[in-house]
Design a protein around this motif. Structure first.
Motif, PDB file in Angstrom:
ATOM      1  N   VAL A 124       0.832  -1.207   0.000  1.00  0.00           N
ATOM      2  CA  VAL A 124       0.000   0.000   0.000  1.00  0.00           C
ATOM      3  C   VAL A 124       0.866   1.257   0.000  1.00  0.00           C
ATOM      4  N   ALA A 125       1.988   1.195   0.718  1.00  0.00           N
ATOM      5  CA  ALA A 125       2.869   2.363   0.818  1.00  0.00           C
ATOM      6  C   ALA A 125       3.649   2.617  -0.468  1.00  0.00           C
ATOM      7  N   GLY A 126       3.670   1.634  -1.377  1.00  0.00           N
ATOM      8  CA  GLY A 126       4.338   1.841  -2.657  1.00  0.00           C
ATOM      9  C   GLY A 126       5.757   1.328  -2.738  1.00  0.00           C
ATOM     10  N   ALA A 127       6.135   0.403  -1.855  1.00  0.00           N
ATOM     11  CA  ALA A 127       7.484  -0.165  -1.915  1.00  0.00           C
ATOM     12  C   ALA A 127       7.650  -0.962  -3.210  1.00  0.00           C
ATOM     13  N   ARG A 162       8.046  -0.323  13.263  1.00  0.00           N
ATOM     14  CA  ARG A 162       8.674   0.987  13.467  1.00  0.00           C
ATOM     15  C   ARG A 162       8.976   1.659  12.129  1.00  0.00           C
ATOM     16  N   VAL A 163       9.424   0.874  11.165  1.00  0.00           N
ATOM     17  CA  VAL A 163       9.707   1.426   9.835  1.00  0.00           C
ATOM     18  C   VAL A 163       8.426   1.966   9.202  1.00  0.00           C
ATOM     19  N   LEU A 164       7.324   1.256   9.404  1.00  0.00           N
ATOM     20  CA  LEU A 164       6.058   1.633   8.768  1.00  0.00           C
ATOM     21  C   LEU A 164       5.290   2.712   9.533  1.00  0.00           C
ATOM     22  N   ALA A 165       5.716   2.990  10.753  1.00  0.00           N
ATOM     23  CA  ALA A 165       5.014   3.996  11.555  1.00  0.00           C
ATOM     24  C   ALA A 165       5.311   5.396  11.020  1.00  0.00           C
ATOM     25  N   ASN A 168       8.060   7.749   9.866  1.00  0.00           N
ATOM     26  CA  ASN A 168       9.175   7.015   9.251  1.00  0.00           C
ATOM     27  C   ASN A 168       8.833   6.431   7.884  1.00  0.00           C
ATOM     28  N   ARG A 169       7.552   6.137   7.676  1.00  0.00           N
ATOM     29  CA  ARG A 169       7.156   5.371   6.497  1.00  0.00           C
ATOM     30  C   ARG A 169       7.598   6.018   5.184  1.00  0.00           C
ATOM     31  N   ASP A 201      21.793   6.966   8.802  1.00  0.00           N
ATOM     32  CA  ASP A 201      21.067   7.923   9.649  1.00  0.00           C
ATOM     33  C   ASP A 201      19.687   7.373  10.020  1.00  0.00           C
ATOM     34  N   PHE A 202      18.998   6.841   9.010  1.00  0.00           N
ATOM     35  CA  PHE A 202      17.654   6.296   9.241  1.00  0.00           C
ATOM     36  C   PHE A 202      17.722   5.104  10.193  1.00  0.00           C
ATOM     37  N   THR A 203      18.690   4.227   9.974  1.00  0.00           N
ATOM     38  CA  THR A 203      18.815   3.030  10.807  1.00  0.00           C
ATOM     39  C   THR A 203      19.112   3.399  12.256  1.00  0.00           C
TER      40      THR A 203
END
Length: 255
Positions: A124-127, A162-165, A168-169, A201-203
């Motif tokens: 849904v998020a487009g990955a 957490r990645v999808l929250a 962050n998503r 940085d993201f990690t």
């Protein structure tokens, strides 16, 4: 007096079954009459009826012989044991049916519902589809190698959630898309280095437990997942992977 066909019909079974019970010693085989036929009596019908009822209950042929020649206590004990066995099988069947129903509802039959839902959110998020397919394989491998260890499952689900929250998503999908674009075309060193810094940085921000150089002595699970990833990287993606490892190592040395 009755023929074997008449006996079988009255007992609700087949001639073949009657002959099978003869061969197993459950039912005595009468002598042939002068006309060449075997004839059966009412006592044979009564015994055959008992055999058929016990077989219908699922009692093995070997056990039936004991019950036919035993007393009422033996029969009750055998039935109690059979009832307990059937109760256990009923519980197993109930679990299997619940699992089948879960698979019917599940978008991905090879993954538990929670993981299937996570992958659906990435869709849904487009990955990128290629990334989702790869992540699905990684999850299946992780669950297989760990034996479905609850701690491993919780850790994986926590990381993905957490990645999808939010917020962050959006950043995660952008990073994933850019990383997977490296598979289609070469990139210069500056582009790879810049993307590696953003990834680190993201990690560090979202998945701090993963923000470290690769362990030289990984667990079996980690080793299998690394091997899977290495087998699927293009040359440019391998350069990116090394840039990420170098960036994490540099940050670690500055601590």
């Amino acid at each position: 007096m009755m023929t074997i066909g008449e006996l079988a019909k009255l007992a609700g079974t087949t001639v073949r079954s009657v002959r099978y019970y003869h061969s197993n010693g459950l039912l005595e085989e009468p002598q042939r009459q002068p006309n060449g036929y075997r004839t059966y009596r009412a006592v044979d019908l009564a015994r055959l009826s008992r055999i058929r009822r016990l077989r219908d209950l699922g009692i093995p042929v070997a056990k039936i012989a004991e019950l036919l020649d035993g007393d009422a206590h033996d029969t009750r004990s055998a039935l109690d044991a059979l009832d307990k066995e059937l109760a256990t099988k009923a519980e197993q069947i109930a679990v299997q049916r619940a699992h089948i129903e879960s698979l019917r509802r599940n978008a991905d039959p090879e993954l538990p519902d929670a993981f299937s839902e996570v992958l659906a959110q990435y869709v849904v998020a487009g990955a990128p589809t290629a990334w989702i397919d790869n992540e699905r394989e990684l999850l299946i491998l992780a669950l297989t190698v760990s034996g479905g260890d609850p701690e491993v499952c919780d850790s994986l689900l926590s990381a993905h959630r957490r990645v999808l929250a939010e917020p962050n998503r959006e950043q995660a999908i952008e990073l994933i898309t850019r990383m997977y674009a490296l598979a289609d075309a070469p990139a210069d060193a500056d582009t790879i280095a810049a993307l590696a810094i953003q990834f680190c940085d993201f990690t560090e921000s979202v998945l701090p437990e993963q923000a470290a150089p690769e362990d030289a002595s990984p667990t079996r699970l980690v080793a299998v997942l690394r091997e899977h990833q290495a087998d699927r990287r293009t040359v440019t993606q391998e350069r990116f992977s090394k840039a990420v490892a170098a960036e994490f190592a540099a940050r670690q040395s500055r601590l």
